[in-house]
Design a protein around this motif. Structure first.
Motif, short mmCIF file in Angstrom:
data_model
loop_
_atom_site.label_atom_id
_atom_site.label_comp_id
_atom_site.label_asym_id
_atom_site.label_seq_id
_atom_site.Cartn_x
_atom_site.Cartn_y
_atom_site.Cartn_z
N ALA A 74 0.69 -1.19 -0.12
CA ALA A 74 -0.10 0.06 0.14
C ALA A 74 0.78 1.29 -0.01
O ALA A 74 0.44 2.21 -0.73
N CYS A 75 2.01 1.23 0.73
CA CYS A 75 2.67 2.56 1.26
C CYS A 75 3.39 3.24 -0.01
O CYS A 75 3.56 4.53 0.14
N GLY A 76 3.55 2.37 -0.92
CA GLY A 76 4.31 3.08 -2.15
C GLY A 76 3.48 3.66 -3.13
O GLY A 76 3.88 4.31 -4.12
N VAL A 77 2.17 3.38 -3.25
CA VAL A 77 1.40 3.80 -4.24
C VAL A 77 0.19 4.73 -3.69
O VAL A 77 -1.11 4.18 -3.98
N PRO A 78 0.21 5.76 -3.06
CA PRO A 78 -0.85 6.65 -2.76
C PRO A 78 -1.92 6.83 -3.75
O PRO A 78 -3.03 7.24 -3.65
N GLU A 79 -1.26 7.03 -5.00
CA GLU A 79 -2.23 7.34 -5.98
C GLU A 79 -3.23 6.14 -6.45
O GLU A 79 -4.18 6.45 -7.00
N VAL A 80 -2.85 4.99 -6.01
CA VAL A 80 -3.68 3.95 -6.12
C VAL A 80 -4.65 3.60 -4.87
O VAL A 80 -6.00 3.63 -4.81
N GLU A 101 14.50 1.13 4.69
CA GLU A 101 15.37 -0.20 4.08
C GLU A 101 16.63 0.45 3.44
O GLU A 101 16.95 1.45 3.26
N THR A 102 17.76 -0.33 4.20
CA THR A 102 19.23 0.13 4.27
C THR A 102 19.65 0.13 2.49
O THR A 102 19.18 -0.76 1.89
N GLY A 103 20.27 1.10 2.09
CA GLY A 103 20.98 1.02 0.92
C GLY A 103 20.06 2.00 0.03
O GLY A 103 20.71 2.19 -1.38
N LEU A 104 19.07 2.42 0.34
CA LEU A 104 18.41 3.37 -0.39
C LEU A 104 18.95 4.77 -0.62
O LEU A 104 19.66 5.26 0.04
N ALA A 105 19.10 5.19 -1.96
CA ALA A 105 19.43 6.71 -2.35
C ALA A 105 18.92 7.72 -1.61
O ALA A 105 17.53 7.61 -1.18
N PRO A 106 19.22 8.92 -1.07
CA PRO A 106 18.64 9.90 -0.27
C PRO A 106 17.19 10.19 -1.04
O PRO A 106 16.35 10.43 -0.10
N ASP A 107 17.41 10.45 -2.33
CA ASP A 107 16.16 10.90 -2.94
C ASP A 107 15.02 9.88 -2.93
O ASP A 107 13.70 10.09 -2.89
N ALA A 108 15.38 8.58 -3.12
CA ALA A 108 14.54 7.63 -3.28
C ALA A 108 14.02 7.46 -1.92
O ALA A 108 12.41 7.07 -1.58
N ALA A 109 14.82 7.48 -0.83
CA ALA A 109 14.29 7.41 0.52
C ALA A 109 13.15 8.37 0.97
O ALA A 109 12.21 8.10 1.46
N ARG A 110 13.58 9.53 0.47
CA ARG A 110 12.47 10.82 0.97
C ARG A 110 11.23 10.70 0.03
O ARG A 110 10.34 10.69 0.45
N ASP A 111 11.29 10.06 -1.27
CA ASP A 111 10.14 9.91 -1.95
C ASP A 111 9.15 8.80 -1.45
O ASP A 111 8.11 9.09 -1.54
N LEU A 112 9.98 7.68 -0.78
CA LEU A 112 9.05 6.61 -0.32
C LEU A 112 8.54 6.99 0.91
O LEU A 112 7.31 6.64 1.23
N LEU A 120 -0.74 6.62 4.70
CA LEU A 120 -1.17 6.38 6.25
C LEU A 120 -1.98 7.66 7.11
O LEU A 120 -2.83 7.33 7.75
N ARG A 121 -1.88 8.78 6.52
CA ARG A 121 -2.71 9.81 6.89
C ARG A 121 -4.21 9.84 6.26
O ARG A 121 -4.85 10.19 7.10
N ALA A 122 -4.21 9.05 5.28
CA ALA A 122 -5.54 8.85 4.60
C ALA A 122 -6.10 7.69 5.26
O ALA A 122 -7.71 7.43 5.16
N ALA A 123 -5.58 6.67 5.69
CA ALA A 123 -5.91 5.53 6.08
C ALA A 123 -7.10 5.81 7.44
O ALA A 123 -6.74 6.57 8.28
N ALA A 124 -7.91 4.71 7.70
CA ALA A 124 -8.71 4.84 8.88
C ALA A 124 -7.98 4.31 10.05
O ALA A 124 -8.36 4.87 11.29
N ARG A 125 -7.27 3.39 9.99
CA ARG A 125 -6.29 2.88 10.89
C ARG A 125 -5.01 2.45 10.53
O ARG A 125 -4.77 2.00 9.31
N VAL A 126 -3.95 2.80 11.56
CA VAL A 126 -2.67 2.30 11.05
C VAL A 126 -2.05 1.13 12.22
O VAL A 126 -2.34 1.62 13.16
#
Length: 346
Positions: A74-80, A101-112, A120-126
């Protein structure tokens, strides 16, 4: 009406897949069944076909349905996911924040991280898998009332071990987050009594395995690949000590799997690992905690284990007592059912 549980297709053994499978089974046994739907894809960054498949799964659910979503899906695809949160009761289960997750480039980590926060902010519960992880998710994403549902553990007979000291076991996939480099550097510092270390877990890319084997050199360390069922039980049965050198963990199911067999643990003090290790009724930890990415501290803990018979006996005694009060999967099912039922009653 039964809820739907959307999970990734499991191609290799992992704690997340075990959690999803065992939780679904325990909920069904407790009278709160989940219809599990496994979605293939390169999560958390799937291709267009996988995103379309997830969208179709959610679109087919009637308005007001409760859906439990594995955070890896779920968490990588908010558009879905987010467009469906207005009509579905969505509960998101975070096994590991995507940016951790270790090894991510800084830009990739920020995007994720940004994508995960929107979901998570849109979900009813986390839901997270430990109290420490729940507090972390709430703080980093501004989500209120994140629920903790720690994994259970299956009962197991006490391990027979080898000579009571020398056989070390590390159960973890060979990803950078699991800290095998720290383990190997720590073992290189251990002098004195003979020891051996078996590393059990999916090997991943060939280059990664070759790199770790080169780093191990002549150390008595074996990388044996993934083990499940009787083979994994046999690995635990032969262990005198379980080592978990992770850089990040939300819980650390390996810890309670070791304790279910009364095997002490040396682990890094990250995330929910101290919760998993716990204490015996006398307040003693059934293992040793060290800082992450600190070979000297880990090596010192392993040296103490190998050379101090009284320490080994104290830790084994604490592990035997801790074994008696480990939570089973039925407790995890009750905790998750309370979250789902609360959501249904909303």
């Amino acid at each position: 009406m039964s809820a739907v549980f959307v999970v990734p297709v499991g191609e290799a053994p992992s704690g997340g897949h075990v959690y999803d499978e065992r939780l679904a089974g325990a909920l069904a046994s407790a009278g709160r069944p989940l219809r599990t739907v496994a979605v293939p894809g390169g999560w958390p960054r799937p291709d267009a076909a996988a995103r379309a498949r997830l969208d179709a799964v959610l679109a087919e659910l009637p308005d007001g349905s409760t859906v439990l979503l594995d955070g890896l899906v779920a968490c990588g695809v908010p558009e879905v996911v987010v467009p469906h949160t207005g009509r579905l009761r969505t509960v998101v289960l975070v096994h590991l924040p995507l940016a951790d997750e270790t090894g991510l480039a800084p830009d990739a980590a920020r995007d994720l991280a940004e994508r995960e926060g929107r979901v998570l902010r849109a979900a009813a519960r986390v839901v997270a898998t430990s109290a420490a992880a729940a507090a972390d998710v709430a703080a980093r994403h501004g989500v209120h009332g994140v629920h903790a549902v720690p994994p259970g553990v299956d009962p197991a007979p006490p391990a027979r071990g080898t000579d009571g000291a020398s056989h070390l076991l590390c159960v973890a996939s060979l990803t950078p987050r699991k800290g095998h480099e720290t383990l190997l550097d720590a073992l290189a510092l251990v002098r004195g009594p003979a020891w051996s270390c078996e590393c059990v877990g999916p090997l991943g890319a060939a280059g990664r395995v070759a790199e770790l084997r080169a780093r191990a050199g002549s150390l008595p360390v074996r990388f044996v690949g993934a083990r499940t069922g009787p083979d994994l039980r046999a690995a635990y049965d032969a262990a005198d000590l379980v080592v978990l050198p992770s850089r990040a963990e939300t819980y650390g199911m390996v810890v309670t799997e070791a304790l279910a067999r009364a095997v002490p643990v040396v682990a890094t003090s990250v995330g929910g690992v101290p919760e998993a290790l716990g204490r015996d009724p006398h307040g003693r930890r059934p293992g040793l905690l060290v800082p992450p990415q600190d070979p000297a501290a880990l090596g010192d803990a392993l040296r103490r284990w190998l050379t101090d018979a009284s320490l080994r006996e104290r830790l084994r005694d604490a592990a035997r007592l801790r074994r008696r009060n480990l939570a089973g999967w039925e407790e995890a099912a009750r905790a998750m059912a309370a979250v789902l039922n609360r959501e249904v009653a909303r």
